[in-house]
Write a protein that holds these residues in place. Structure first.
Motif, PDB file in Angstrom:
ATOM      1  N   ARG A   1       4.262  11.232 -16.972  1.00 43.40           N
ATOM      2  CA  ARG A   1       5.437  11.200 -17.831  1.00 43.40           C
ATOM      3  C   ARG A   1       6.623  11.816 -17.105  1.00 43.40           C
ATOM      4  NH1 ARG A   1       5.462  14.113 -23.675  1.00 43.40           N
ATOM      5  NH2 ARG A   1       5.753  15.955 -22.359  1.00 43.40           N
ATOM      6  N   ALA A   2       7.801  11.211 -17.279  1.00 45.96           N
ATOM      7  CA  ALA A   2       8.999  11.690 -16.607  1.00 45.96           C
ATOM      8  C   ALA A   2       9.283  13.135 -17.015  1.00 45.96           C
ATOM      9  CB  ALA A   2      10.199  10.802 -16.954  1.00 45.96           C
ATOM     10  N   SER A   3       9.796  13.924 -16.083  1.00 47.80           N
ATOM     11  CA  SER A   3      10.079  15.333 -16.338  1.00 47.80           C
ATOM     12  C   SER A   3      11.507  15.573 -16.773  1.00 47.80           C
ATOM     13  CB  SER A   3       9.788  16.150 -15.061  1.00 47.80           C
ATOM     14  OG  SER A   3      10.550  15.652 -13.981  1.00 47.80           O
TER      15      SER A   3
ATOM     16  N   GLU B   1      -2.630  17.429 -20.326  1.00 44.32           N
ATOM     17  CA  GLU B   1      -1.478  18.224 -19.904  1.00 44.32           C
ATOM     18  C   GLU B   1      -1.943  19.394 -19.054  1.00 44.32           C
ATOM     19  OE1 GLU B   1       2.449  20.369 -21.927  1.00 44.32           O
ATOM     20  OE2 GLU B   1       0.646  20.040 -23.110  1.00 44.32           O
ATOM     21  N   VAL B   2      -1.271  19.593 -17.933  1.00 47.87           N
ATOM     22  CA  VAL B   2      -1.492  20.761 -17.079  1.00 47.87           C
ATOM     23  C   VAL B   2      -0.311  21.700 -17.286  1.00 47.87           C
ATOM     24  CG1 VAL B   2      -1.800  21.614 -14.739  1.00 47.87           C
ATOM     25  CG2 VAL B   2      -2.798  19.422 -15.392  1.00 47.87           C
ATOM     26  N   VAL B   3      -0.590  22.894 -17.809  1.00 46.08           N
ATOM     27  CA  VAL B   3       0.464  23.840 -18.167  1.00 46.08           C
ATOM     28  C   VAL B   3       0.450  24.996 -17.175  1.00 46.08           C
ATOM     29  CG1 VAL B   3       1.412  25.302 -19.987  1.00 46.08           C
ATOM     30  CG2 VAL B   3       0.166  23.218 -20.584  1.00 46.08           C
ATOM     31  N   SER B   4       1.598  25.231 -16.538  1.00 43.25           N
ATOM     32  CA  SER B   4       1.775  26.352 -15.627  1.00 43.25           C
ATOM     33  C   SER B   4       2.764  27.329 -16.253  1.00 43.25           C
ATOM     34  CB  SER B   4       2.288  25.850 -14.271  1.00 43.25           C
ATOM     35  OG  SER B   4       3.636  25.433 -14.385  1.00 43.25           O
ATOM     36  N   PRO B   5       2.946  28.519 -15.669  1.00 41.35           N
ATOM     37  CA  PRO B   5       3.895  29.474 -16.258  1.00 41.35           C
ATOM     38  C   PRO B   5       5.324  28.966 -16.302  1.00 41.35           C
ATOM     39  CG  PRO B   5       2.413  30.578 -14.738  1.00 41.35           C
ATOM     40  CD  PRO B   5       2.169  29.113 -14.571  1.00 41.35           C
ATOM     41  N   THR B   6       5.691  28.012 -15.469  1.00 42.29           N
ATOM     42  CA  THR B   6       7.086  27.566 -15.403  1.00 42.29           C
ATOM     43  C   THR B   6       7.324  26.182 -15.975  1.00 42.29           C
ATOM     44  OG1 THR B   6       6.714  26.753 -13.145  1.00 42.29           O
ATOM     45  CG2 THR B   6       7.560  29.005 -13.403  1.00 42.29           C
ATOM     46  N   LYS B   7       6.296  25.355 -16.098  1.00 45.19           N
ATOM     47  CA  LYS B   7       6.502  23.993 -16.586  1.00 45.19           C
ATOM     48  C   LYS B   7       5.173  23.409 -17.025  1.00 45.19           C
ATOM     49  CE  LYS B   7       5.984  21.958 -11.985  1.00 45.19           C
ATOM     50  NZ  LYS B   7       6.610  21.130 -10.930  1.00 45.19           N
TER      51      LYS B   7
ATOM     52  N   LYS C   1       6.075  35.749 -12.391  1.00 47.67           N
ATOM     53  CA  LYS C   1       6.388  34.548 -13.143  1.00 47.67           C
ATOM     54  C   LYS C   1       6.148  34.833 -14.622  1.00 47.67           C
ATOM     55  CE  LYS C   1       5.343  31.289  -9.463  1.00 47.67           C
ATOM     56  NZ  LYS C   1       4.574  30.127  -9.059  1.00 47.67           N
ATOM     57  N   LYS C   2       7.004  34.241 -15.450  1.00 46.98           N
ATOM     58  CA  LYS C   2       6.932  34.468 -16.888  1.00 46.98           C
ATOM     59  C   LYS C   2       6.388  33.237 -17.570  1.00 46.98           C
ATOM     60  CE  LYS C   2       9.150  38.338 -16.170  1.00 46.98           C
ATOM     61  NZ  LYS C   2       8.550  39.624 -16.342  1.00 46.98           N
ATOM     62  N   SER C   3       5.784  33.457 -18.701  1.00 44.30           N
ATOM     63  CA  SER C   3       5.302  32.323 -19.487  1.00 44.30           C
ATOM     64  C   SER C   3       5.529  32.608 -20.947  1.00 44.30           C
ATOM     65  CB  SER C   3       3.822  32.065 -19.220  1.00 44.30           C
ATOM     66  OG  SER C   3       3.070  33.157 -19.629  1.00 44.30           O
ATOM     67  N   SER C   4       5.674  31.562 -21.699  1.00 45.64           N
ATOM     68  CA  SER C   4       5.903  31.704 -23.127  1.00 45.64           C
ATOM     69  C   SER C   4       4.630  32.190 -23.792  1.00 45.64           C
ATOM     70  CB  SER C   4       6.324  30.362 -23.716  1.00 45.64           C
ATOM     71  OG  SER C   4       6.433  30.449 -25.108  1.00 45.64           O
TER      72      SER C   4
ATOM     73  N   SER D   1      10.364  28.426 -25.369  1.00 42.15           N
ATOM     74  CA  SER D   1       9.306  27.870 -24.536  1.00 42.15           C
ATOM     75  C   SER D   1       9.796  27.636 -23.124  1.00 42.15           C
ATOM     76  CB  SER D   1       8.815  26.556 -25.144  1.00 42.15           C
ATOM     77  OG  SER D   1       7.869  25.986 -24.310  1.00 42.15           O
ATOM     78  N   GLY D   2       9.050  28.141 -22.147  1.00 40.89           N
ATOM     79  CA  GLY D   2       9.417  27.965 -20.757  1.00 40.89           C
ATOM     80  C   GLY D   2      10.398  28.997 -20.261  1.00 40.89           C
ATOM     81  N   ALA D   3      10.971  29.812 -21.124  1.00 39.90           N
ATOM     82  CA  ALA D   3      11.967  30.791 -20.695  1.00 39.90           C
ATOM     83  C   ALA D   3      11.280  32.041 -20.206  1.00 39.90           C
ATOM     84  CB  ALA D   3      12.900  31.130 -21.851  1.00 39.90           C
ATOM     85  N   GLU D   4      11.979  32.802 -19.387  1.00 42.35           N
ATOM     86  CA  GLU D   4      11.477  34.082 -18.943  1.00 42.35           C
ATOM     87  C   GLU D   4      11.690  35.101 -20.049  1.00 42.35           C
ATOM     88  OE1 GLU D   4      12.419  33.508 -14.205  1.00 42.35           O
ATOM     89  OE2 GLU D   4      13.277  35.160 -15.320  1.00 42.35           O
ATOM     90  N   THR D   5      10.631  35.778 -20.467  1.00 42.60           N
ATOM     91  CA  THR D   5      10.727  36.730 -21.560  1.00 42.60           C
ATOM     92  C   THR D   5      10.537  38.136 -21.037  1.00 42.60           C
ATOM     93  OG1 THR D   5       8.385  36.492 -21.990  1.00 42.60           O
ATOM     94  CG2 THR D   5       9.867  35.059 -23.230  1.00 42.60           C
TER      95      THR D   5
END
Length: 709
Positions: A231-233, A293-299, A338-341, A349-353
């Motif tokens: 899927r397009a990013s 879906e492959v979920v990483s801390p940034t995307k 690295k931050k994760s939601s 979501s996806g922001a650095e907290t």
């Protein structure tokens, strides 16, 4: 001309196969050019020989017949080669056409909605037929390539015979043997090809995809490879493209990375830099089938396989690669910046907290009694956690929990991930001891052995599935026990004072409940805009949903966990109490971590009661700023209106609650900015993030500061 086409690569239609075919096609074009030149030289040689014959009749008279015979033989061979070349070109055209038809069938099969079953069956049938046809043509094409090798041997034979005419006899025998061997090999290849054709015809290739479409090459560090749709990013997250090859890529898992390429000679594009930081899960809430879906801390990256078997194979390969990467590392996972939601679907979501440091989270969670060992196998020093269950896990059990799906267990790292304060407090409120008393209540009675560190993985996996999915060891309470528990949860609520508009402030006993503000007393009439007290009707239903309902109001996390273990619907509706849900009851109780627990277990953040009020409405009416912040982060609709036409913002403005007004206006402003700029799903600006972080920290650690009355 050396041909090294692997038949397995041919059936998989891999980039290696395509690259080899391109090289062969270039060699064929070069061979065709040389043959044309040879024909011209041959004709010139014949003309020169005839002229020479005319001048030297006596000398040439003896060899003219031989020359004419050689000319005849050469022309026969050249004509045969030209015919083979024409046949090769025709096969190439057919191969290209069928290849294009296969790509079209793949795209059509991928785009069929799961809701249209007749279109799914039609697309599947077309894809199966097209694949069989393609593989037949591909095998014929490879056979033609082998025949070209045979032609090239002929060319070598005559060329070497011409250069080494004086030593023809020994070389002739050697080349004759080679030619005989080539004939034998060609016949063998033809028989093998016919057998492969027969095998393809007999097998159901659509069910054989898992064996054909991916490969394992441990020598080169490749754990798995094969074609996937990606899927397009971009902001629109679209799949629609004009050509299939624009979104279909050759993915591979190698050296703890997920990478892809379009062609064999293209550079690798890294999708995930380090799989140790990722989780993988199936995706069922979108239109397309076979997605994960492959979920990483940034995307996150959503991909689509060609079948359910392939999707499961990819998910298992990613999970195994994650576990292998940690085993090969042999040391404590590194601390990354690295931050994760904290959870999926939140506002940031996806922001650095700005959350607690990983080491601090590890120390606080492991300090809870029973959390210093894995909840399921007893392995010491666990470094992973299931945030919706509130337990700690070792690396092996965490991989098994991932395979259960996020609806059963959401796994996070205690060292690699950052933790929001409300989530950390939730982990500290539950723990391995509380959960095991619920989920292992009947284990000893049933004679079930609990796994130990070092036991076979299949045994541990079977135990974990029986424990959390089948809930085999949960003790089912009797109707009388359920009545007693629900009654015990009901009556203490009456003893908890709530304040009216002119009453004092109620303090919490659990340290996590906010102070109630502007909650009307139970004996005062409810005016429009005021929050009515809970209704305690005669208990007639003793379902797990009712237990969860009153446990949420009483802010009893162990009782809530027990209700869920008994099969309670987290979104259960109490028709005798204005269609309120456990999440609305948690708002009434005033506990932030109770709301967090329900949200982590898939509570619907916008489910409304009979007056059209969702949890955000109730939190605004009660002045629970921390809960308002939490619901907005989880995507609550801040512009929803109740049956009186009042939105949370209008209620907050009327109550002059500056904190809640600020949060609601920030959420609305951020939503409007995204709509104008077309950045749906993108994080908010830095100012908005900072304000929400501050409120989250204050609501969890200093709730008294949020009482501004």
């Amino acid at each position: 001309m050396k041909v090294t086409v692997d038949f397995e690569e041919c059936l998989k239609d891999s980039p290696r196969f395509r690259a080899t075919i391109e090289d062969v096609e270039l060699d064929v074009a070069e061979l065709e050019s040389k043959l044309d030149k040879l024909i011209k030289l041959c004709i010139g040689m014949i003309d020169a020989g005839r002229a020479y014959n005319m001048a030297n009749k006596q000398f040439v008279n003896g060899i003219r017949d031989l020359a004419l015979q050689s000319t005849k033989d050469t022309m026969i061979e050249v004509k045969a080669w030209c015919q083979d070349l024409r046949k090769f070109k025709e096969t190439k055209k057919h191969f290209d056409k069928v290849s294009e038809e296969k790509e079209v069938a793949l795209v059509k099969n991928a785009q069929v909605p799961r809701s249209k079953q007749h279109e799914v069956e039609e697309a599947t049938s077309i894809l199966t037929t097209t694949r069989k046809c393609f593989r037949h043509i591909a095998l014929d094409y490879v056979l033609q390539v082998g025949m070209l090798s045979f032609m090239y041997a002929h060319l070598t034979f005559f060329h070497q015979g011409y250069d080494l005419f004086s030593e023809l006899q020994p070389l002739m025998k050697q080349l004759s043997d080679q030619l005989d061997q080539l004939v034998v090999d060609s016949a063998k290849d033809k028989r093998d090809m016919e057998q492969k054709h027969s095998t393809i015809q007999q097998k159901d290739l659509f069910n054989e995809d898992t064996k054909l479409e991916y490969n394992v090459d441990t020598e080169n560090g490749i754990a798995m490879e094969g074609y996937l749709f990606k899927r397009a990013s971009n902001a629109f997250k679209s799949w629609n493209r004009k050509k299939a090859d624009n979104i279909r890529r050759w993915f591979s898992i190698q050296n703890s990375q997920l990478v892809y390429q379009k062609k064999f000679k293209d550079n690798l594009t890294v999708v995930v830099e380090d799989l140790r930081l990722c989780t993988v899960k199936p995706v069922e809430d979108i239109e397309r089938r076979f997605c994960f879906e492959v979920v990483s801390p940034t995307k996150s990256c959503v991909m689509q396989a060609d079948s359910e078997n392939l999707r499961q194979a990819w998910i298992k390969a990613v999970q195994n690669s994650i576990a292998t990467a940690f085993r090969e590392n042999g040391e404590e996972p590194p601390k990354l910046d690295k931050k994760s939601s904290a959870s999926l679907g939140s506002l940031d979501s996806g922001a650095e907290t700005r959350s607690l440091k990983a080491e601090s989270a590890l120390q606080r969670v492991l300090s809870i009694p029973g959390n210093d060992t894995c909840c399921d196998c007893g392995q010491t020093e666990p470094r992973w956690a299931s945030i919706n269950l509130g337990i700690t896990l070792c690396i092996e059990c965490s991989g098994i929990h991932r395979s259960l799906g996020v609806h059963n267990s959401k796994v996070r790292s205690l060292t690699l991930d950052s933790w929001e304060p409300e989530l950390l407090k939730l982990m500290c409120e539950l723990g391995n001891g509380v959960i095991n008393r619920i989920y292992e209540a009947r284990r000893e009675e049933m004679g079930e052995r609990k796994p130990q560190p070092g036991d076979p993985r299949q045994e541990i996996e079977a135990y974990i599935r029986a424990k959390y999915v089948e809930k085999k060891f949960v003790l089912k309470p009797t109707a009388m026990e359920q009545r007693s528990k629900v009654t015990a949860l009901n009556f203490p609520v009456f003893s908890v004072p709530v304040r009216s508009a002119d009453s004092g402030i109620q303090n919490s006993t659990d340290g996590s409940r906010e102070m109630l503000a502007s909650t009307p007393s139970s004996n005062s009439p409810s005016e429009p805009g005021e929050e009515s007290p809970p209704v305690f009707s005669e208990l007639t239903d003793f379902s797990p949903g009712l237990l969860l309902y009153w446990a949420s109001c009483a802010c009893s996390l162990p009782d809530m966990a027990e209700a869920l273990a008994h099969g309670a619907d987290v979104n259960w509706v109490n028709t005798e109490d204005c269609n309120r849900t456990p999440l609305i009851q948690a708002v009434q109780g005033g506990s932030l971590i109770t709301c967090e627990f329900l949200l982590q277990n898939a509570a619907i953040v916008d489910q409304q009661d009979i007056r059209g009020r969702g949890p955000l409405h109730h939190a605004t009416i009660l002045g629970h700023t921390g809960q308002v912040c939490l619901f907005l982060k989880r995507g609550a609709k801040q512009n929803a209106v109740d049956t009186d036409g009042r939105s949370p913002l209008s209620i907050a403005v009327e109550a002059a609650n500056a904190d809640i007004v600020t949060l609601l206006r920030l959420a609305r402003m951020n939503e409007e900015m995204r709509e104008q700029e077309g950045t749906y799903g993108q994080p908010e600006d830095d100012t908005c993030k900072e304000i929400f972080r501050d409120f989250s920290q204050m609501a969890s650690n200093h709730p008294e500061k949020l009482n501004r009355f």
